[in-house]
Design an enzyme around this catalytic site. Structure first.
Site, PDB file in Angstrom:
ATOM      1  N   ASP A  14       0.828  -1.196   0.000  1.00 24.83           N
ATOM      2  CA  ASP A  14       0.000   0.000   0.000  1.00 24.83           C
ATOM      3  C   ASP A  14       0.871   1.259   0.000  1.00 24.83           C
ATOM      4  O   ASP A  14       1.840   1.356   0.756  1.00 24.83           O
ATOM      5  CB  ASP A  14      -0.882  -0.036   1.259  1.00 24.83           C
ATOM      6  CG  ASP A  14      -1.805   1.149   1.396  1.00 24.83           C
ATOM      7  OD1 ASP A  14      -2.755   1.241   0.606  1.00 24.83           O
ATOM      8  OD2 ASP A  14      -1.570   1.983   2.284  1.00 24.83           O
ATOM      9  N   GLU A  45       0.921  -0.607  -5.144  1.00 25.89           N
ATOM     10  CA  GLU A  45      -0.099   0.426  -5.260  1.00 25.89           C
ATOM     11  C   GLU A  45       0.624   1.764  -5.362  1.00 25.89           C
ATOM     12  O   GLU A  45       1.034   2.347  -4.366  1.00 25.89           O
ATOM     13  CB  GLU A  45      -1.033   0.455  -4.052  1.00 25.89           C
ATOM     14  CG  GLU A  45      -2.213   1.379  -4.291  1.00 25.89           C
ATOM     15  CD  GLU A  45      -2.643   2.218  -3.095  1.00 25.89           C
ATOM     16  OE1 GLU A  45      -3.759   2.750  -3.136  1.00 25.89           O
ATOM     17  OE2 GLU A  45      -1.869   2.374  -2.148  1.00 25.89           O
TER      18      GLU A  45
END
Length: 544
Positions: free
Chosen positions: A202, A244
């Protein structure tokens, strides 16, 4: 698939919000045991890999992306033994599992941060980024514009500011500290040893900070990420890292390195341009972004999607395009969030089956590995009146019984209300209604997945636009070994005649969706008529 082809290139990924999927114990929250109960459904759908949203200990100020303990599972989801059982049961069905790894920040409730803010002399002080003033790194954008006025928050106890790229309850870790870098490797080892198949990492562009920069995509970040990849390759071959990085494709390219950084990276800017092209009935924006997409190393793969758990991000469009997208797709201000749109796929496309089919067909035929967001395979709706991104994270709709078959709890005890409106309510939109209906979206998605996985050219083939003058037609070929696939898509609400030619192919193509040879098309000459929002997939096989 050849032994040389990495598994993730010809896979179908499925993003699961465990809290939203299936409640096994009647407490109103989905859990790991509930997900285990639904693995056969996912196998039948054709899913190869589950991506789980965060399941770690968390105060849940950001739905689990604010982690307070990386080594334990949130009690409402179950425990470590449940997670081990999930891995084993999924693997027995040929389904892999990757989990979110939130590297950039922790919760402000994490013991590291509690110790860090306890004193300037704490040994954990340097686990986070502190400053005497809030003017450092002033070139850095604020990501959560709707809620945060600064990337700095003042801590009264120690009289300094701490740095955060997201909510103020999510202080950024200091990756200049070798102890932090090692701690992240230790966390990875813990879960990899349990048997997971990798991580969706993330918010990776923001790990390091340097004055005079925008604090994204810094060289130090890539140096550390290559370390992580080398560690993975040495100790856990065949596991993957998915980046990401909400950036332009040319900037995401760096996250693949020379095939020695991330295995996969999200291609964010394709997504809004599929919606743009559909609404404008013009392929221009889609052609443009594909031309901005560089080649990537052979062992790497883009990850593509139509929707996910966040807002439909409009960071990678121009200001004019953003205003247009808001006007067209988010006319109610409640539909907007930060620089995006908090709506699901089916409501965005006005619940029009042909448009939903077409958007998925375009995505599945383009380069990259597609990810399906839970519930989008049945056309679930959203609830724009819930706060933040929660409106696209509502309970999965399994049947028309109480709480959509998600939970036996009293409705007021659910973590979020089920969708009950006239169009998308669970009595209409649910798995049970669709599973035996050959014309349902669920069965369309099953066939789409089957055709994609059983025609390797869609996963590995070269990409080339076909020469068609009508801007409402999206047409391209994918070629691999002795096979060529042609995808022709009608973006318009009009019947269209399509004539084009293809070099180097012979004979009549097979229409994959009807399994019949295409009439009036032979030896590379294609002549066909498409209904509004219709698409075709044509397959040419050479005898060589």
């Amino acid at each position: 698939m050849s032994l040389q082809t990495p598994w993730y290139k010809n896979a179908i990924f499925y993003e699961v919000n465990v809290r939203a999927y299936k409640d096994s114990n009647g407490d109103g929250h989905g859990d790991l045991q509930g997900l285990i109960q639904k693995l056969d459904y996912l196998k039948d759908l054709g899913v190869d890999c589950l991506w789980l949203m965060p399941i770690y200990h968390s105060p849940l100020k950001d739905d689990g992306y604010d982690i307070s303990d990386y080594y334990n599972i949130q009690e409402t989801f179950g425990d470590i033994s449940d997670f081990k059982l999930l891995i084993n049961e999924a693997h027995q069905r040929g389904i892999r599992i990757i989990t979110d790894l939130v590297m950039n920040h922790t919760s402000d409730q994490h013991p590291w941060f509690q110790a860090s803010r306890s004193s300037k002399d704490s040994p954990f002080r340097d686990y986070y980024v502190w400053s005497d003033d809030n003017t450092k790194y002033d070139l850095t954008r604020i990501i959560f514009l709707d809620t945060e006025e600064s990337n700095w928050t003042f801590d009264e106890k120690t009289g300094q500011y701490y740095w955060h790229r997201f909510y103020s309850s999510q202080p950024d870790l200091n990756f200049d500290n070798p102890n932090v870098r090692q701690a992240m490797k230790d966390i990875m080892k813990f879960w990899l040893d349990m048997g997971i198949d990798g991580f969706r990492a993330d918010a990776v562009p923001y790990l390091f900070e340097r004055e005079g920069t925008i604090n994204e995509n810094l060289p130090e970040t890539h140096t550390y990420l290559k370390e992580i990849r080398a560690y993975l390759d040495e100790n856990y071959p065949d596991r993957i890292l998915l980046a990401e990085a909400n950036q332009w494709p040319k900037d995401v390219l760096a996250y693949f390195g020379d095939g020695d950084e991330f295995h996969m990276g999200f291609h964010f800017p394709i997504m809004p341009r599929i919606y743009m092209s559909l609404r404008k009935q013009d392929r221009e924006s889609l052609v443009w972004i594909m031309r901005q997409t560089p080649d990537i190393p052979d062992n790497c793969q883009w990850c593509t999607f139509l929707r996910n758990h966040d807002e439909l991000t409009l960071e990678m469009v121009t200001e004019e395009e953003r205003q247009w997208m808001w006007k067209e797709y988010a006319p109610n201000p409640r539909m907007r969030l930060n620089l995006g749109i908090r709506r699901r796929l089916a409501p965005l496309l006005e619940n029009n089956p042909n448009k939903i089919h077409l958007a998925n067909a375009i995505l599945f035929a383009l380069p990259g590995t597609p990810i399906i967001y839970y519930g989008d395979e049945i056309g679930m709706g959203d609830n724009i009146w819930l706060d933040d991104r929660n409106g696209v994270r509502t309970p999965m709709q399994w049947d028309d019984s109480k709480n959509a078959g998600f939970s036996s709890a009293n409705p007021e005890n659910l973590y979020a209300p089920v969708i009950q409106d006239e169009t998308f309510g669970y009595t209409k939109i649910n798995v049970e209604n669709q599973i035996n209906n050959p014309l349902s979206l669920l069965n369309f998605m099953k066939k789409l997945i089957y055709l994609r996985k059983n025609n390797l050219t869609f996963s590995l083939g070269d990409f080339q636009w076909l020469n068609i003058t009508d801007p409402a037609i999206v047409a391209f070929s994918r070629s691999y070994q002795n096979e060529t696939m042609v995808a022709i898509n009608n973006l318009s609400d009009q019947v269209k005649s399509v004539q084009t030619s293809l070099d180097g192919v012979n004979g009549k193509p097979l229409d994959l969706w009807s399994t019949m040879p295409l009439p009036n098309s032979e030896d590379g000459q294609i002549n066909l008529t498409l209904q509004p929002n219709q698409f075709v997939w044509l397959k040419y096989t050479s005898s060589q």
